[in-house]
Design a protein around this motif. Structure first.
Motif, PDB file in Angstrom:
ATOM      1  N   ILE A 117      18.137  75.060  29.607  1.00  0.00           N
ATOM      2  CA  ILE A 117      18.700  73.753  29.279  1.00  0.00           C
ATOM      3  C   ILE A 117      18.182  72.745  30.293  1.00  0.00           C
ATOM      4  N   SER A 118      18.153  71.484  29.890  1.00  0.00           N
ATOM      5  CA  SER A 118      17.678  70.436  30.786  1.00  0.00           C
ATOM      6  C   SER A 118      18.371  69.130  30.440  1.00  0.00           C
ATOM      7  N   ASP A 119      18.039  68.092  31.162  1.00  0.00           N
ATOM      8  CA  ASP A 119      18.617  66.761  30.948  1.00  0.00           C
ATOM      9  C   ASP A 119      20.136  66.819  30.866  1.00  0.00           C
ATOM     10  N   ILE A 120      20.755  67.512  31.822  1.00  0.00           N
ATOM     11  CA  ILE A 120      22.209  67.665  31.820  1.00  0.00           C
ATOM     12  C   ILE A 120      22.859  66.425  32.423  1.00  0.00           C
ATOM     13  N   HIS A 121      23.763  65.833  31.669  1.00  0.00           N
ATOM     14  CA  HIS A 121      24.571  64.717  32.150  1.00  0.00           C
ATOM     15  C   HIS A 121      26.013  65.079  31.886  1.00  0.00           C
ATOM     16  N   LEU A 122      26.833  65.069  32.923  1.00  0.00           N
ATOM     17  CA  LEU A 122      28.216  65.505  32.813  1.00  0.00           C
ATOM     18  C   LEU A 122      29.131  64.491  33.475  1.00  0.00           C
ATOM     19  N   LEU A 123      30.166  64.091  32.735  1.00  0.00           N
ATOM     20  CA  LEU A 123      31.191  63.199  33.260  1.00  0.00           C
ATOM     21  C   LEU A 123      32.523  63.902  33.113  1.00  0.00           C
ATOM     22  N   ILE A 124      33.288  63.963  34.211  1.00  0.00           N
ATOM     23  CA  ILE A 124      34.607  64.596  34.187  1.00  0.00           C
ATOM     24  C   ILE A 124      35.653  63.540  34.509  1.00  0.00           C
TER      25      ILE A 124
END
Length: 129
Positions: A117-124
């Protein structure tokens, strides 16, 4: 970003997606185990949920994958990914309490032991009372 191994077995340590703390508006959480665990370190109200908004690119390669959200070692929520290479956006909520430990895994529905997987963007975000 990268290739994760052990993806054929649910919950393996090598399939965990690390968190990186870019900006934290509070000190409710700590990163543990090289950033692969997020621990709730302060008391929070009942009925508080974590909201995860995630965008990733999944390589697909003709096999089903999924993002596995785990709380204290047990599955809290998951999101199926397709069987082709594509970008995916997802939002999941689950309740959290003091001392909970949260992890995110990439897993698959077959015996494939490696996923990319790539281009991971995570907002919590915390949602609730």
């Amino acid at each position: 970003n990268g290739t994760y191994t052990g993806t054929a077995v649910v919950g393996t340590n090598s399939s965990r997606i690390p968190f990186t703390e870019v900006v934290a508006g509070h000190d409710l959480f700590t990163l543990q185990d090289s950033g692969k665990q997020l621990k709730v370190q302060q008391d929070i109200n009942n009925n508080t949920y974590m909201k995860f908004t995630m965008d990733i690119y999944y390589n697909g390669a003709s096999h089903q994958g999924y993002i596995d959200f785990r709380r204290n070692g047990a599955r809290a929520k998951y999101h199926w990914l397709g069987t082709t290479a594509n970008h995916y956006s997802l939002t999941r909520f689950f309740p959290v309490s003091f001392n909970d430990i949260v992890e995110i895994h990439i897993t698959n529905g077959s015996n494939i032991d490696s996923l990319t997987i790539s281009d991971i963007h995570l907002l919590i975000e915390l949602v609730g009372s």
